[in-house]
Design a protein around this motif. Structure first.
Motif, PDB file in Angstrom:
ATOM      1  N   VAL A  34       0.689  -1.097   0.009  1.00  0.00           N
ATOM      2  CA  VAL A  34      -0.195  -0.071  -0.321  1.00  0.00           C
ATOM      3  C   VAL A  34       0.442   1.395  -0.027  1.00  0.00           C
ATOM      4  O   VAL A  34       1.231   1.918  -1.203  1.00  0.00           O
ATOM      5  CB  VAL A  34      -1.149  -0.152   1.544  1.00  0.00           C
ATOM      6  N   THR A  35       1.712   1.402   1.009  1.00  0.00           N
ATOM      7  CA  THR A  35       3.322   2.453   0.931  1.00  0.00           C
ATOM      8  C   THR A  35       3.412   2.888  -0.524  1.00  0.00           C
ATOM      9  O   THR A  35       3.420   3.927  -0.457  1.00  0.00           O
ATOM     10  CB  THR A  35       4.149   2.274   2.245  1.00  0.00           C
ATOM     11  N   GLU A  36       4.407   1.814  -0.565  1.00  0.00           N
ATOM     12  CA  GLU A  36       4.447   1.733  -2.455  1.00  0.00           C
ATOM     13  C   GLU A  36       4.012   2.306  -3.666  1.00  0.00           C
ATOM     14  O   GLU A  36       4.206   3.254  -3.969  1.00  0.00           O
ATOM     15  CB  GLU A  36       4.952   0.707  -2.668  1.00  0.00           C
ATOM     16  N   MET A  37       2.919   1.865  -3.615  1.00  0.00           N
ATOM     17  CA  MET A  37       1.723   2.454  -4.196  1.00  0.00           C
ATOM     18  C   MET A  37       1.741   3.769  -3.759  1.00  0.00           C
ATOM     19  O   MET A  37       1.206   4.402  -5.228  1.00  0.00           O
ATOM     20  CB  MET A  37      -0.014   1.271  -4.535  1.00  0.00           C
ATOM     21  N   LEU A  38       1.392   4.298  -3.033  1.00  0.00           N
ATOM     22  CA  LEU A  38       0.632   5.575  -2.849  1.00  0.00           C
ATOM     23  C   LEU A  38       1.610   6.338  -3.087  1.00  0.00           C
ATOM     24  O   LEU A  38       1.818   7.534  -3.441  1.00  0.00           O
ATOM     25  CB  LEU A  38       0.310   5.329  -1.520  1.00  0.00           C
ATOM     26  N   ASP A  39       2.812   5.866  -2.722  1.00  0.00           N
ATOM     27  CA  ASP A  39       4.606   6.539  -2.614  1.00  0.00           C
ATOM     28  C   ASP A  39       4.684   6.764  -4.550  1.00  0.00           C
ATOM     29  O   ASP A  39       4.591   8.040  -4.863  1.00  0.00           O
ATOM     30  CB  ASP A  39       4.946   6.175  -1.787  1.00  0.00           C
ATOM     31  N   GLU A  40       4.171   6.228  -4.756  1.00  0.00           N
ATOM     32  CA  GLU A  40       3.869   5.581  -7.109  1.00  0.00           C
ATOM     33  C   GLU A  40       3.111   6.643  -7.128  1.00  0.00           C
ATOM     34  O   GLU A  40       2.979   7.801  -7.859  1.00  0.00           O
ATOM     35  CB  GLU A  40       4.136   4.602  -7.168  1.00  0.00           C
ATOM     36  N   MET A  41       2.044   6.745  -6.762  1.00  0.00           N
ATOM     37  CA  MET A  41       0.842   7.403  -7.889  1.00  0.00           C
ATOM     38  C   MET A  41       0.523   8.944  -6.721  1.00  0.00           C
ATOM     39  O   MET A  41       0.025   9.447  -7.440  1.00  0.00           O
ATOM     40  CB  MET A  41      -0.576   6.967  -7.254  1.00  0.00           C
ATOM     41  N   SER A  42       1.607   9.582  -5.709  1.00  0.00           N
ATOM     42  CA  SER A  42       1.071  10.711  -5.178  1.00  0.00           C
ATOM     43  C   SER A  42      -0.497  11.022  -5.354  1.00  0.00           C
ATOM     44  O   SER A  42      -0.519  11.869  -5.972  1.00  0.00           O
ATOM     45  CB  SER A  42       1.972  11.638  -5.857  1.00  0.00           C
ATOM     46  N   PRO A  43      -1.374  10.627  -4.263  1.00  0.00           N
ATOM     47  CA  PRO A  43      -2.572  11.300  -4.276  1.00  0.00           C
ATOM     48  C   PRO A  43      -2.841  12.453  -4.427  1.00  0.00           C
ATOM     49  O   PRO A  43      -2.093  12.979  -3.036  1.00  0.00           O
ATOM     50  CB  PRO A  43      -3.373   9.962  -3.649  1.00  0.00           C
ATOM     51  N   PRO A  44      -3.909  13.082  -4.329  1.00  0.00           N
ATOM     52  CA  PRO A  44      -3.950  14.758  -4.006  1.00  0.00           C
ATOM     53  C   PRO A  44      -4.283  15.218  -2.725  1.00  0.00           C
ATOM     54  O   PRO A  44      -4.707  13.942  -1.587  1.00  0.00           O
ATOM     55  CB  PRO A  44      -4.969  14.899  -4.942  1.00  0.00           C
ATOM     56  N   SER A  45      -4.166  16.487  -2.073  1.00  0.00           N
ATOM     57  CA  SER A  45      -4.324  16.785  -1.004  1.00  0.00           C
ATOM     58  C   SER A  45      -5.881  15.759  -0.730  1.00  0.00           C
ATOM     59  O   SER A  45      -6.690  16.279  -1.762  1.00  0.00           O
ATOM     60  CB  SER A  45      -4.129  17.834  -0.620  1.00  0.00           C
ATOM     61  N   GLY A  46      -6.445  15.581   0.905  1.00  0.00           N
ATOM     62  CA  GLY A  46      -7.805  15.501   0.995  1.00  0.00           C
ATOM     63  C   GLY A  46      -8.241  14.115   0.560  1.00  0.00           C
ATOM     64  O   GLY A  46      -9.273  14.212   0.442  1.00  0.00           O
TER      65      GLY A  46
END
Length: 285
Positions: A211-223
């Motif tokens: 999960v952390t790797e995918m979030l770091d890769e995709m960089s979701p927006p604030s909020g």
């Protein structure tokens, strides 16, 4: 910390659901919902399956209460807790069907609906319902855009690859600000779909590092919300373990935690909720 509950009774997964859940019903569910509401938990969940093939039920479970009727019942039992469909399968419904039914639920509950939505993976259920399994990802993307078009308008208009409508009255319907759309899935494509077309992501069957790797890769927006589940917690017998599970989920990127709770009876479950609320430092009513 926002902590919601993977609601017992309404979904019984083999190896996860406790024996007492098999004989519990609406009265026990109402007690749990009222306690969760009072204690400051963020949401209750209810999943969707119309019919599960018997061999598949041995792995995925065969008990799935209908989320619309379940949440309609619980809306009258509670005041502030939200109702999270984890998840509705987009391919089983026309987008305006979701808009009408859950827009009405949002109205009668005072704006407490969060729509968890997914592409679906059970081919036999698609076939049973006359829904198209092949190409369901692209169809789901179009359905999400069409659903967004229904927000705030009694006469929505949309023209897409799979869905198109105009000149039709849909009332009640979702308010202009809409209902939060949290997209389920376990792939990078599901996270990209959530970032592009939703307000959050509710992954399943992924490790914290993934999960952390995918979030770091995709960089979701604030909020953007990330909803991570826990294994059943034991806040009475192992409060330190429960606390570590919550902080571990936050460290992995969770903005919302979907907590399972271990208990031997409904009374035990209610005691565990009290303890978990204290561990999470929730704001009680």
């Amino acid at each position: 910390m926002r902590v919601g509950l993977a609601t017992p009774i309404v979904t019984r997964l083999p190896g996860v659901a406790a024996p007492w859940e098999a004989t519990a019903g609406p009265a026990e569910l109402a007690r749990i919902a009222q306690a969760a509401d009072r204690l400051g938990f963020a949401h209750l969940t209810c999943s969707e399956h119309v019919a599960v093939p018997t061999p598949v039920a041995a792995e995925r479970g065969g008990t799935y209460w209908d989320p619309l009727s379940t949440f309609g019942f619980l809306a009258g039992q509670t005041q502030r807790i939200r109702f999270f469909t984890q998840v509705l399968v987009l391919g089983y419904h026309h987008p305006l069907e979701i808009a009408k039914r859950y827009g009405t639920l949002d109205l009668v509950s005072g704006g407490r609906v969060t729509l968890g939505l997914g592409v679906g993976s059970l081919a036999e259920e698609f076939e049973l319902l006359g829904a198209t399994f092949a190409g369901r990802g692209a169809r789901a993307d179009d359905a999400l855009r069409a659903l967004r078009a229904s927000f705030g308008s009694a006469e929505p208009e949309y023209a897409g690859e799979h869905y198109s409508f105009s000149g039709m009255q849909v009332d009640p319907h979702p308010a202009a600000e809409g209902m939060p759309l949290w997209i389920g899935g376990r792939t990078r494509r599901s996270l990209r779909r959530a970032i592009d077309l939703g307000d959050g992501w509710t992954p399943f069957a992924l490790g914290r590092r993934q999960v952390t790797e995918m979030l770091d890769e995709m960089s979701p927006p604030s909020g953007f919300d990330v909803v991570l589940g826990t294994a059943p917690l034991d806040p009475l017998g192992d409060p330190d373990g429960a606390a570590r599970a919550l902080t571990g989920a936050v460290a992995a990127g969770a903005t919302v935690i979907n907590a399972g709770v271990r208990a031997d009876s409904v009374d035990d479950y209610l005691e565990a909720l009290e303890a978990l609320a204290q561990i999470a430092e929730l704001e009680t009513a």
